[in-house]
Design an enzyme around this catalytic site. Structure first.
Site, PDB file in Angstrom:
ATOM      1  N   ASP A   8      10.295  10.730   8.562  1.00 55.45           N
ATOM      2  CA  ASP A   8       9.609  11.169   9.784  1.00 55.45           C
ATOM      3  C   ASP A   8      10.541  10.923  10.972  1.00 55.45           C
ATOM      4  OD1 ASP A   8       9.397   8.494  10.508  1.00 55.45           O
ATOM      5  OD2 ASP A   8       7.196   8.475  10.590  1.00 55.45           O
ATOM      6  N   CYS A  65      10.515   5.968   7.106  1.00 50.79           N
ATOM      7  CA  CYS A  65       9.800   6.134   8.367  1.00 50.79           C
ATOM      8  C   CYS A  65      10.243   4.990   9.264  1.00 50.79           C
ATOM      9  CB  CYS A  65       8.286   6.200   8.154  1.00 50.79           C
ATOM     10  SG  CYS A  65       7.521   4.698   7.531  1.00 50.79           S
ATOM     11  N   THR A  67       9.137   1.973   9.844  1.00 49.93           N
ATOM     12  CA  THR A  67       9.166   0.680   9.141  1.00 49.93           C
ATOM     13  C   THR A  67       9.373   0.833   7.639  1.00 49.93           C
ATOM     14  OG1 THR A  67       6.793   0.835   8.836  1.00 49.93           O
ATOM     15  CG2 THR A  67       7.565  -0.374  10.796  1.00 49.93           C
ATOM     16  N   HIS A  98      12.807  -4.276 -12.833  1.00 46.16           N
ATOM     17  CA  HIS A  98      11.479  -4.739 -13.252  1.00 46.16           C
ATOM     18  C   HIS A  98      10.386  -3.695 -13.061  1.00 46.16           C
ATOM     19  CE1 HIS A  98      12.451  -9.343 -12.875  1.00 46.16           C
ATOM     20  NE2 HIS A  98      13.353  -8.677 -13.567  1.00 46.16           N
ATOM     21  N   HIS A 133       8.372  -5.765 -19.098  1.00 44.92           N
ATOM     22  CA  HIS A 133       7.929  -5.051 -17.899  1.00 44.92           C
ATOM     23  C   HIS A 133       7.125  -3.795 -18.245  1.00 44.92           C
ATOM     24  CE1 HIS A 133      10.422  -7.782 -15.701  1.00 44.92           C
ATOM     25  NE2 HIS A 133      11.477  -7.419 -16.416  1.00 44.92           N
TER      26      HIS A 133
HETATM   27  C1  RB5 Z   1       5.690   6.636  13.595  1.00 43.98           C
HETATM   28  O1  RB5 Z   1       5.603   6.357  14.950  1.00 43.98           O
HETATM   29  C2  RB5 Z   1       5.584   5.358  12.785  1.00 43.98           C
HETATM   30  O2  RB5 Z   1       4.278   4.917  12.780  1.00 43.98           O
HETATM   31  C3  RB5 Z   1       6.083   5.600  11.377  1.00 43.98           C
HETATM   32  O3  RB5 Z   1       7.399   6.007  11.410  1.00 43.98           O
HETATM   33  C4  RB5 Z   1       6.046   4.407  10.436  1.00 43.98           C
HETATM   34  O4  RB5 Z   1       6.685   3.292  10.996  1.00 43.98           O
HETATM   35  C5  RB5 Z   1       4.741   4.074   9.867  1.00 43.98           C
HETATM   36  O5  RB5 Z   1       4.589   3.200   9.005  1.00 43.98           O
END
Ligand code: RB5
Length: 144
Positions: A8, A65, A67, A98, A133
């Site tokens: 994203d 994304c 995070t 695993h 596993h």
């Molecule tokens: C987008 O702003 C952000 O929420 C997305 O990239 C991600 O970090 C969500 O988990």
């Protein structure tokens, strides 16, 4: 290897970095992510990448994304996907050995202690160990 990658707007630079790294090492990359910081919803990108992977012919997928959290949660809703949100090369290696992870997730807004390309390299170099596993993976599949 053949790899599908999607991201994203929170991981555009990281996507470009990892895709360039993979291509320079001779791998084939299908890019389903956004190439500029156009807002998109990470569940849509997870779905596109996972369905492409499940269509066959891929070694694994990478989803990114801000995070890595949202897109990994979304990817793991799709039957047959084991997406590992890893922290470093150690967890990337164990995700394969695993958990037989078929997707790697990372965050574009996360400051990793190791280079993301080194984390990806550890994931690619590791092999699923099977054995004890396998029964656990069968139990994960039974949750689907
Ligand atoms: C987008 O702003 C952000 O929420 C997305 O990239 C991600 O970090 C969500 O988990």
């Amino acid at each position: 290897m053949r790899i599908v990658i999607a991201n994203d707007h929170g991981a555009v630079a990281l996507k470009h970095e990892l895709a360039a790294f993979l291509r320079s090492a001779g791998h084939e990359v299908t890019n389903l992510g956004v190439d500029e910081e156009t807002r998109v919803d990470y569940p849509d990108k997870a779905r596109e990448a996972c369905l492409e992977y499940l269509s066959g012919g891929y070694d694994f997928g990478v989803v990114l994304c801000g995070t890595g959290i949202g897109i990994s949660i979304a990817a793991n809703k799709i039957d047959g996907i084991r997406c590992a949100l890893v922290h470093d090369a150690f967890t990337a290696r164990l995700a394969r050995e695993h958990n037989d992870a078929n997707f790697l997730a990372l965050g574009g807004r996360v400051n990793y202690a190791e280079k993301p390309s080194d984390i990806l390299t550890a994931f690619m170099a590791a092999k699923y160990e099977g054995g004890r596993h396998a029964e656990r993976l069968a139990k994960i599949a039974a949750l689907e």
